[in-house]
Motif scaffolding. Structure first.
Motif, short mmCIF file in Angstrom:
data_model
loop_
_atom_site.label_atom_id
_atom_site.label_comp_id
_atom_site.label_asym_id
_atom_site.label_seq_id
_atom_site.Cartn_x
_atom_site.Cartn_y
_atom_site.Cartn_z
N ALA A 44 0.84 -1.19 0.00
CA ALA A 44 0.00 0.00 0.00
C ALA A 44 0.88 1.24 0.00
O ALA A 44 1.96 1.26 0.60
N VAL A 48 -2.15 5.95 1.64
CA VAL A 48 -3.21 5.02 2.04
C VAL A 48 -2.98 4.58 3.48
O VAL A 48 -3.91 4.60 4.31
N SER A 51 -3.78 7.39 5.88
CA SER A 51 -5.22 7.65 6.01
C SER A 51 -5.90 6.61 6.89
O SER A 51 -6.94 6.89 7.49
N GLN A 65 -11.73 0.26 -1.97
CA GLN A 65 -11.87 1.70 -2.14
C GLN A 65 -13.12 1.96 -2.95
O GLN A 65 -13.22 1.53 -4.11
#
Length: 133
Positions: A44, A48, A51, A65
């Motif tokens: 990742a 990402v 977050s 997503q």
């Protein structure tokens, strides 16, 4: 690992396992996955992970997503397609440390992410995984 295999499975192998799993899902689910993009990436991206509040990129093996099917509106336009990400290196690490086959692990992670697409509970995800067995 398959007999004689000396290298970690590549992205194409992970994707093939994931697509075979999708093909085994009940028709009612498969009918709503046509627009979902499946991507296999190494790890990742930092944005990402940040977050999600995850520091270790090996702690995330899959991600959905998009908006769950039940939350979509016909008034939305210009949205990116829903995506399921599988993170190859995190999957391989988990596989190497675990006691399930690569196919079982990829199927488990993929079905979990498909579950997010449909807004399913964890119990529903387990039932879906059993159905795709």
């Amino acid at each position: 690992m398959e007999p004689g295999q000396t290298f970690a499975p590549d992205a194409d192998r992970i994707e093939a396992i994931a697509r075979a799993t999708m093909a085994r899902l009940p028709d009612a689910f498969r009918a709503h996955l046509g627009g979902v993009v499946l991507r296999v990436e190494e790890l990742a991206e930092d944005e990402v992970l940040d977050s999600l509040g995850i520091e270790d990129p090996f702690a995330l093996s899959g991600l959905y997503q998009g908006r769950p099917v039940g939350e979509k509106s016909s008034l939305e336009s210009g949205a990116l397609p829903d995506m399921i990400f599988l993170y190859r290196r995190a999957l391989i690490d988990e596989w190497a440390e675990g006691d399930v086959s690569l196919e079982q692990l990829v199927a488990h992670v993929l079905i979990h992410e498909v579950g997010h697409h449909f807004g399913l509970s964890d119990a529903d995800m387990h039932a879906l995984e059993d159905a795709a067995g």
